[in-house]
Design a protein around this motif. Structure first.
Motif, PDB file in Angstrom:
ATOM      1  N   GLU A   1     -34.105 -22.545 -56.153  1.00 17.96           N
ATOM      2  CA  GLU A   1     -33.746 -21.866 -57.160  1.00 17.96           C
ATOM      3  C   GLU A   1     -32.333 -22.568 -57.874  1.00 17.96           C
ATOM      4  N   LEU A   2     -32.268 -22.594 -59.180  1.00 14.01           N
ATOM      5  CA  LEU A   2     -31.211 -23.213 -59.738  1.00 14.01           C
ATOM      6  C   LEU A   2     -30.206 -22.306 -60.172  1.00 14.01           C
ATOM      7  N   PRO A   3     -29.039 -22.512 -60.293  1.00 19.68           N
ATOM      8  CA  PRO A   3     -27.928 -21.603 -60.892  1.00 19.68           C
ATOM      9  C   PRO A   3     -27.992 -21.498 -62.246  1.00 19.68           C
TER      10      PRO A   3
ATOM     11  N   ARG B   1     -23.338 -28.849 -62.682  1.00 23.76           N
ATOM     12  CA  ARG B   1     -23.759 -30.275 -62.428  1.00 23.76           C
ATOM     13  C   ARG B   1     -24.952 -30.717 -62.012  1.00 23.76           C
ATOM     14  N   LYS B   2     -25.717 -29.817 -61.251  1.00 25.01           N
ATOM     15  CA  LYS B   2     -27.208 -29.966 -61.148  1.00 25.01           C
ATOM     16  C   LYS B   2     -28.019 -30.202 -62.320  1.00 25.01           C
TER      17      LYS B   2
ATOM     18  N   ARG C   1     -39.556 -14.642 -62.919  1.00 23.76           N
ATOM     19  CA  ARG C   1     -40.273 -15.819 -62.600  1.00 23.76           C
ATOM     20  C   ARG C   1     -38.981 -16.675 -61.811  1.00 23.76           C
ATOM     21  N   ARG C   2     -39.230 -17.491 -60.915  1.00 25.96           N
ATOM     22  CA  ARG C   2     -38.135 -18.391 -60.205  1.00 25.96           C
ATOM     23  C   ARG C   2     -37.703 -19.650 -61.186  1.00 25.96           C
ATOM     24  N   PHE C   3     -36.321 -19.773 -61.553  1.00 24.42           N
ATOM     25  CA  PHE C   3     -36.075 -20.601 -62.240  1.00 24.42           C
ATOM     26  C   PHE C   3     -35.562 -21.792 -61.331  1.00 24.42           C
TER      27      PHE C   3
ATOM     28  N   ARG D   1     -32.110 -25.549 -74.595  1.00 24.99           N
ATOM     29  CA  ARG D   1     -33.463 -25.294 -74.076  1.00 24.99           C
ATOM     30  C   ARG D   1     -33.317 -24.867 -72.469  1.00 24.99           C
ATOM     31  N   LEU D   2     -32.589 -25.672 -71.918  1.00 30.56           N
ATOM     32  CA  LEU D   2     -32.614 -25.127 -70.449  1.00 30.56           C
ATOM     33  C   LEU D   2     -32.044 -23.623 -70.246  1.00 30.56           C
ATOM     34  N   GLU D   3     -31.294 -23.266 -70.975  1.00 31.61           N
ATOM     35  CA  GLU D   3     -30.703 -22.111 -70.887  1.00 31.61           C
ATOM     36  C   GLU D   3     -31.720 -20.880 -71.492  1.00 31.61           C
ATOM     37  N   ARG D   4     -32.488 -21.398 -72.465  1.00 29.03           N
ATOM     38  CA  ARG D   4     -33.302 -20.382 -73.242  1.00 29.03           C
ATOM     39  C   ARG D   4     -34.667 -20.283 -71.947  1.00 29.03           C
TER      40      ARG D   4
END
Length: 131
Positions: A73-75, A82-83, A30-32, A17-20
């Motif tokens: 912003e998340l990678p 890791r994050k 939009r900012r992730f 779900r995080l990847e989707r």
């Protein structure tokens, strides 16, 4: 509403779900970031206190330069897990009301990453270090 549990099947669903969500945000320009992810996943329950608590818990296990804030912003999770591992760990701990350090099944969380992203390097942050 998301059904969150402390087991491998739930962790696989959370990683996917995080990847989707990342792909959805990219398609919508939009900012992730943690704030947006929590707002999409939990709707009105994702108030400022909830977001702060998730960010605070996720930052506890990271280095100072890796500290997470709500708007940062998340990678991509596939490349820098890791994050995201600490983010999912914090979400599970808060939603279930369990201990962040002792009660979350970290082996299942790491194994779920390998299932969700089979071509990526497995993560195992808690492995023993050589002396």
């Amino acid at each position: 509403m998301m059904n969150i549990e402390n087991n491998k099947e739930c962790f696989v669903r959370l990683w996917l779900r995080l990847e989707r969500t990342r792909r959805l945000f990219k398609g919508q320009y939009r900012r992730f970031c943690i704030r947006r992810v929590l707002q999409v996943w939990f709707g009105g329950e994702a108030n400022d206190d909830f977001i702060w608590e998730v960010c605070h818990l996720a930052s506890l296990m990271l280095d100072e330069e890796d500290e997470v804030c709500g708007w940062d912003e998340l990678p991509p999770p596939r490349l820098y897990p890791r994050k995201h591992r600490e983010l999912l760990r914090a979400i599970v701990a808060i939603r279930l009301g369990i201990n962040f350090y002792k009660q979350i099944d970290l082996k299942a969380l790491d194994a779920a990453y390998s299932i969700a992203f089979p071509m990526s390097t497995p993560i195992n942050v808690n492995k023993k270090k050589r002396k």
